[in-house]
Enzyme design. Structure first.
Site: not given
Length: 244
Positions: A112, A57
């Site tokens: 993220h 991610s």
């Protein structure tokens, strides 16, 4: 299961798409170094501030952030990121926060955000030569903060609602494997996170006892007994140590 497959597919697809664009212009070595930077930085910060984990991610968002800046500031990357892709990544970011908050599917949201931030900073560092040192210093500061937060600072900066459970499990595993000094370290972190959990205090007492730190073992046993006075095992350990 479905959420995990979808998340993995999203990460793999964009790693391939975005990574190919960067590799075609910057070459294999530089692209690999960028991936290592985004992987280490995002995972480190996620573990420091949340639960942590290993995944793609942060790398995907790092490549996105980098290409977003490069597409606006470097003609070689013109058109690499369009508005549809920007909206997709922003929408996915908030969707993942929603699934985490609702308990539908937990996602490394800090990874993220950290990956995107590192990518954006790297993009500016590459396109603003006169400010490269300042931006590189900021990136290095973030990486050092992550390392500190992964170790000494984690009890201070971690905000996960499950904080302490992993440390308790790692401490228990170390205790069962007779790695007692390691167990002391993990249980000391566990009781910092969850000072009202008597099991962690009791196991910390056992670990201290095994390494020969009897005063610390006594204090830990007494704390476990004070938190759960009706537990006969804790009471016995506290009484035995009070008599010594």
């Amino acid at each position: 299961m479905v959420g995990g497959v979808l998340h993995l597919a999203f990460n793999l697809y964009w790693l391939w798409i975005l990574g190919t664009v960067i590799e075609r212009i910057n070459g294999h070595t530089k692209t690999m170094l960028l991936i290592v930077l985004f992987a280490f930085g995002s995972s480190s910060l996620d573990f420091a501030l949340a639960r942590g984990g290993v995944g793609l991610s942060g790398v995907g968002y790092g490549l996105f952030g980098l290409l977003w800046i490069l597409s606006m500031r470097d003609d070689r990357f013109s058109g690499a990121i369009d508005q549809r892709t920007v909206k997709l990544f922003v929408g996915w970011f908030f969707f993942c926060i929603f699934t985490t908050v609702t308990g539908t599917y937990p996602v490394a949201n800090v990874a993220h955000g950290a990956g995107a931030l590192l990518g954006i900073l790297t993009g500016y560092a590459l396109t603003l030569p006169d400010r490269r040192i300042q931006i590189a210093t900021l990136v290095a500061t973030l990486l050092l903060f992550g390392i500190w937060g992964d170790t000494l600072g984690r009890p201070i900066v971690n905000f996960s609602r499950n904080v302490g459970y992993d440390e308790g499990k790692w401490g228990y595993d170390a205790l069962m494997a007779d790695r007692n000094q390691e167990a002391v370290r993990w249980f000391r972190d566990a009781v910092k996170f969850r000072p009202k959990e008597p099991t962690y205090w009791f196991n910390l007492g056992i670990a201290y006892h095994r390494v020969g730190n009897l005063p610390a073992a006594k204090a830990a046993y007494r704390r476990a007994h004070a938190l759960e006075p009706n537990n006969s095992e804790y009471a016995t350990a506290a009484d035995l140590n009070n008599s010594n």
